[in-house]
Write a protein that holds these residues in place. Structure first.
Motif, PDB file in Angstrom:
ATOM      1  N   PHE A  12       1.037  -1.131  -0.134  1.00 51.52           N
ATOM      2  CA  PHE A  12      -0.038  -0.079  -0.025  1.00 51.52           C
ATOM      3  C   PHE A  12       0.940   1.326  -0.086  1.00 51.52           C
ATOM      4  N   SER A  13       0.687   1.907  -1.149  1.00 56.03           N
ATOM      5  CA  SER A  13       1.727   3.220  -1.039  1.00 56.03           C
ATOM      6  C   SER A  13       0.993   4.443  -1.691  1.00 56.03           C
ATOM      7  N   GLY A  14       1.799   5.542  -2.367  1.00 57.80           N
ATOM      8  CA  GLY A  14       0.848   6.618  -2.955  1.00 57.80           C
ATOM      9  C   GLY A  14       1.798   7.692  -2.599  1.00 57.80           C
ATOM     10  N   GLY A  15       2.317   7.923  -1.393  1.00 58.85           N
ATOM     11  CA  GLY A  15       2.806   9.260  -1.240  1.00 58.85           C
ATOM     12  C   GLY A  15       4.101   9.293  -1.702  1.00 58.85           C
ATOM     13  N   SER A  16       4.944  10.450  -1.821  1.00 54.76           N
ATOM     14  CA  SER A  16       6.072  10.761  -2.589  1.00 54.76           C
ATOM     15  C   SER A  16       7.320  10.013  -1.584  1.00 54.76           C
ATOM     16  N   ALA A  17       6.793  10.048  -0.363  1.00 53.34           N
ATOM     17  CA  ALA A  17       7.972   9.344   0.401  1.00 53.34           C
ATOM     18  C   ALA A  17       8.054   7.776   0.226  1.00 53.34           C
ATOM     19  N   ALA A  18       7.122   7.190  -0.215  1.00 54.95           N
ATOM     20  CA  ALA A  18       7.437   5.699  -0.547  1.00 54.95           C
ATOM     21  C   ALA A  18       8.372   5.696  -1.820  1.00 54.95           C
ATOM     22  N   GLY A 324       4.926   7.109   4.379  1.00 52.74           N
ATOM     23  CA  GLY A 324       4.351   8.196   3.808  1.00 52.74           C
ATOM     24  C   GLY A 324       3.367   8.737   4.579  1.00 52.74           C
ATOM     25  N   SER A 325       2.338   9.703   4.007  1.00 54.35           N
ATOM     26  CA  SER A 325       1.393  10.260   4.767  1.00 54.35           C
ATOM     27  C   SER A 325       0.137   9.331   5.272  1.00 54.35           C
ATOM     28  N   LEU A 326       0.132   9.138   6.468  1.00 57.49           N
ATOM     29  CA  LEU A 326      -0.583   8.244   7.038  1.00 57.49           C
ATOM     30  C   LEU A 326      -2.239   8.286   6.450  1.00 57.49           C
ATOM     31  N   TYR A 327      -2.588   9.416   6.776  1.00 58.97           N
ATOM     32  CA  TYR A 327      -4.199   9.730   6.434  1.00 58.97           C
ATOM     33  C   TYR A 327      -4.396  10.050   5.113  1.00 58.97           C
ATOM     34  N   THR A 328      -3.249  10.497   4.012  1.00 57.71           N
ATOM     35  CA  THR A 328      -3.765  10.843   2.869  1.00 57.71           C
ATOM     36  C   THR A 328      -3.062   9.881   1.797  1.00 57.71           C
ATOM     37  N   LEU A 334      -7.307   1.952   2.270  1.00 59.95           N
ATOM     38  CA  LEU A 334      -7.857   0.940   3.427  1.00 59.95           C
ATOM     39  C   LEU A 334      -9.041   1.110   3.539  1.00 59.95           C
ATOM     40  N   ILE A 335      -9.724   2.301   3.486  1.00 61.38           N
ATOM     41  CA  ILE A 335     -11.284   2.597   3.935  1.00 61.38           C
ATOM     42  C   ILE A 335     -12.037   2.073   2.793  1.00 61.38           C
ATOM     43  N   LEU A 336     -11.594   1.803   1.941  1.00 64.23           N
ATOM     44  CA  LEU A 336     -12.589   1.128   0.797  1.00 64.23           C
ATOM     45  C   LEU A 336     -13.351  -0.133   1.097  1.00 64.23           C
ATOM     46  N   GLN A 337     -14.350  -0.290   0.740  1.00 68.52           N
ATOM     47  CA  GLN A 337     -15.372  -1.620   1.131  1.00 68.52           C
ATOM     48  C   GLN A 337     -14.676  -2.713   0.822  1.00 68.52           C
ATOM     49  N   GLY A 338     -14.520  -3.571   1.541  1.00 66.50           N
ATOM     50  CA  GLY A 338     -13.916  -5.165   1.311  1.00 66.50           C
ATOM     51  C   GLY A 338     -12.143  -5.108   1.368  1.00 66.50           C
ATOM     52  N   GLU A 361       0.138  15.502   9.545  1.00 72.95           N
ATOM     53  CA  GLU A 361      -1.051  14.669  10.037  1.00 72.95           C
ATOM     54  C   GLU A 361      -0.760  13.753  11.176  1.00 72.95           C
ATOM     55  N   THR A 362       0.492  13.863  11.675  1.00 74.89           N
ATOM     56  CA  THR A 362       0.615  12.828  12.937  1.00 74.89           C
ATOM     57  C   THR A 362       1.503  13.659  13.847  1.00 74.89           C
ATOM     58  N   GLY A 363       1.297  14.898  14.255  1.00 75.96           N
ATOM     59  CA  GLY A 363       1.994  15.684  14.964  1.00 75.96           C
ATOM     60  C   GLY A 363       1.663  14.980  16.613  1.00 75.96           C
ATOM     61  N   GLY A 364       2.840  14.749  17.288  1.00 78.61           N
ATOM     62  CA  GLY A 364       2.436  14.164  18.568  1.00 78.61           C
ATOM     63  C   GLY A 364       2.252  12.727  18.732  1.00 78.61           C
ATOM     64  N   PHE A 365       1.990  11.818  17.576  1.00 82.14           N
ATOM     65  CA  PHE A 365       1.853  10.428  17.603  1.00 82.14           C
ATOM     66  C   PHE A 365       2.949   9.385  18.151  1.00 82.14           C
ATOM     67  N   GLU A 366       2.643   8.489  18.474  1.00 85.25           N
ATOM     68  CA  GLU A 366       3.616   7.572  18.966  1.00 85.25           C
ATOM     69  C   GLU A 366       3.448   6.374  17.967  1.00 85.25           C
ATOM     70  N   GLY A 367       4.153   5.469  18.051  1.00 85.58           N
ATOM     71  CA  GLY A 367       4.156   4.167  17.332  1.00 85.58           C
ATOM     72  C   GLY A 367       2.901   3.556  17.204  1.00 85.58           C
ATOM     73  N   LEU A 368       2.219   3.303  18.551  1.00 85.63           N
ATOM     74  CA  LEU A 368       0.835   2.484  18.503  1.00 85.63           C
ATOM     75  C   LEU A 368      -0.061   3.440  18.329  1.00 85.63           C
ATOM     76  N   ASP A 369      -0.055   4.660  18.064  1.00 87.97           N
ATOM     77  CA  ASP A 369      -1.148   5.720  17.359  1.00 87.97           C
ATOM     78  C   ASP A 369      -0.968   5.398  15.923  1.00 87.97           C
ATOM     79  N   PHE A 370      -0.134   4.921  15.274  1.00 88.54           N
ATOM     80  CA  PHE A 370      -0.122   4.532  13.691  1.00 88.54           C
ATOM     81  C   PHE A 370      -0.860   3.340  13.754  1.00 88.54           C
ATOM     82  N   LEU A 371      -0.427   2.411  14.659  1.00 84.82           N
ATOM     83  CA  LEU A 371      -1.135   1.092  14.268  1.00 84.82           C
ATOM     84  C   LEU A 371      -2.545   1.293  14.546  1.00 84.82           C
TER      85      LEU A 371
END
Length: 485
Positions: A12-18, A324-328, A334-338, A361-371
């Protein structure tokens, strides 16, 4: 003599970081008898993509899979036009008349084919623009973006455009495939709700804004956001008997011009997003609580996923959530049906590669927040799937319950790879083990911007260890596998 079939991996990719990990994934294919499919979102509306989407609709660029052995083509499609609009338009004309020096190392049959795509794109642009009211801005446009859009307009299919780019670029599709998360010739936008109730429309506004990001009130379009994820609009006065088209010259600034967005669309989705910064992000006023798809009027919608992507996940041996960008970059797929159901029931290994740094998008996040964010997206996807086992009819409360999330986490994530450094997102190893997730700790390196980067060789080896095969002759780079508690 029977040969072992290659293992199938989904990224699962998409952002320029990947982009920085393409070599890692290519080496993973070579050393572990794998095939790899990238699933990419089509919700990007920033940079030069925004100008193409504004005029033509549809998704944008994908050139990172062209092998380095085809350096002239790779250089050609990675090239950007100048930041000056005038200079950019002039350089685009050199692509049309074959005088661009970019063509020099490219064989004539390929150059002529590429030029024909640009010629078709140019014709489509001329049919739509009405200067000075409506123009097309070539400023900083990526040539790969322009080619894919021209090929899509010519063939009527984004998948066909990807196939044409792969053929010209020498991409070996027997080992590497690209699957758009949604198969469509139309634009698909996302919206985010923050924990303070703010709603932001558009991928670029969420991730790298060039203007105020909350849905605006304007004299022409009044947004009613009283209900979650929905909006209604009142439109500006139409041209009537007092101001008919025949009374307006085309140079009149009030001449009505239509582009690829429907009349009454949200202003934030119609505006150009050419100017934005990926390095100086203003923090979001509150954390993101939810991502969803919207139509041009801001109303929530549930587009159908690409059936080939769902089938590929179901048949895979491993899925990798890339950096990459977690939410964008990740969430829109990931949110698509199925998708959540396919991940939960299909692959054996589900590996999250944690970002080496935090962003807007992830200011203040720790590892478990990403999970937790990944799991919530997958749970939201499963809630839309009537065939999902243990389906939760109303996930809005349960997916925000940490105990519930810990119980469900291994359905979607089995391994976490992360950089062990004070400036990287912190990972609580005890909590990670309590969730049943295996952690792989790597030692990265600092980039020129001060942000942590993965050592490519160490990351390749770590992925190989998880998949169960590594070249015995290689000296292992520093990494630590942390077992489950």
């Amino acid at each position: 003599m029977t040969t072992t079939p290659p293992r199938k991996i989904i990224v699962f990719s998409g952002g320029s970081a990947a982009n920085s990990l393409v070599d890692v994934f290519n080496e993973l294919i070579d050393k572990n008898n794998c095939t790899l499919s990238y699933i990419i979102p089509i919700s990007d509306n920033g940079g030069s993509s925004s100008e193409l989407i504004r005029v033509f609709g549809g998704p944008g660029r994908l050139v990172r899979l062209i092998p380095p052995t085809n350096a002239p083509i790779l250089h050609f499609f990675n090239h950007r036009l100048p930041p000056s609009s005038t200079d950019a338009s002039a350089e685009f004309l050199t692509l049309l008349d074959l005088t661009s020096p970019l063509y020099h190392p490219i064989p004539a049959p390929q150059a002529l084919l590429i030029r024909s795509i640009f010629s078709h794109l140019h014709l489509e642009i001329l049919k739509r623009i009405r200067p000075p009211s409506s123009t097309f801005n070539f400023q900083s446009a990526a040539i790969g973006n322009l080619f894919l859009t021209g090929a899509r307009l010519l063939t009527g299919s984004f998948e066909s455009a990807i196939y044409l780019l792969a053929i010209i670029g020498g991409v070996d599709e027997s080992r590497t495939a690209v699957l758009p998360a949604i198969v469509s010739n139309f634009t698909h936008h996302i919206s985010a709700r923050l924990t303070d109730g703010t709603v932001i429309a558009g991928q670029n506004a969420i991730s790298h804004p060039s203007a105020p990001t909350a849905l605006p009130e304007s004299p022409n379009v009044a947004i009613d956001s009283s209900s979650a994820g929905s909006a209604s609009a009142t439109f500006p006065p139409a041209f009537g008997s007092d101001s008919s088209l025949q009374n307006h010259h085309i140079s009149d600034p009030t001449y009505p011009i239509e582009d690829a967005t429907l009349p009454g669309s949200l202003p934030t989705l119609r505006a150009s997003q050419l100017q934005f910064s990926k390095s100086a992000d203003q923090p979001l006023p509150a954390p993101i609580s939810r991502i969803w798809y919207i139509n041009p009027y801001g109303q929530e919608m549930h587009p159908s996923p690409n059936p080939k992507a769902i089938a590929a996940i179901q048949a895979s041996d491993a899925v990798i959530y890339s950096i990459g960008s977690l939410y964008t970059s990740l969430a829109p797929s990931l949110i698509l049906q199925g998708v959540g159901t396919a991940i939960a029931n299909g692959p054996r290994f589900k590996i999250l590669i944690l970002n080496g740094s935090l962003d807007r998008e992830t200011g203040g996040f720790e590892g478990l927040d990403f999970l937790n964010a990944v799991v919530r997206c997958c749970e939201a996807s499963s809630s839309l799937d009537p065939n999902a086992p243990n389906r939760v009819e109303n996930p809005s409360s349960s997916i925000h319950d940490d105990n519930y999330m810990n119980q469900r986490m291994r359905r979607y994530i089995t391994h976490l790879i992360y950089i062990d450094h004070p400036s990287a997102p912190h990972v609580d190893r005890e909590k990670l083990s309590a969730c049943g997730i295996e952690g792989v700790r790597l030692y990265g390196r600092k980039g020129n911007d001060g942000k942590m980067r993965y050592d490519e060789k160490a990351l390749t080896q770590a992925l190989g260890v998880i998949l169960g095969r590594r070249d015995a002759k290689e000296r292992s780079r520093r990494n630590t596998m942390e077992g489950r508690g």
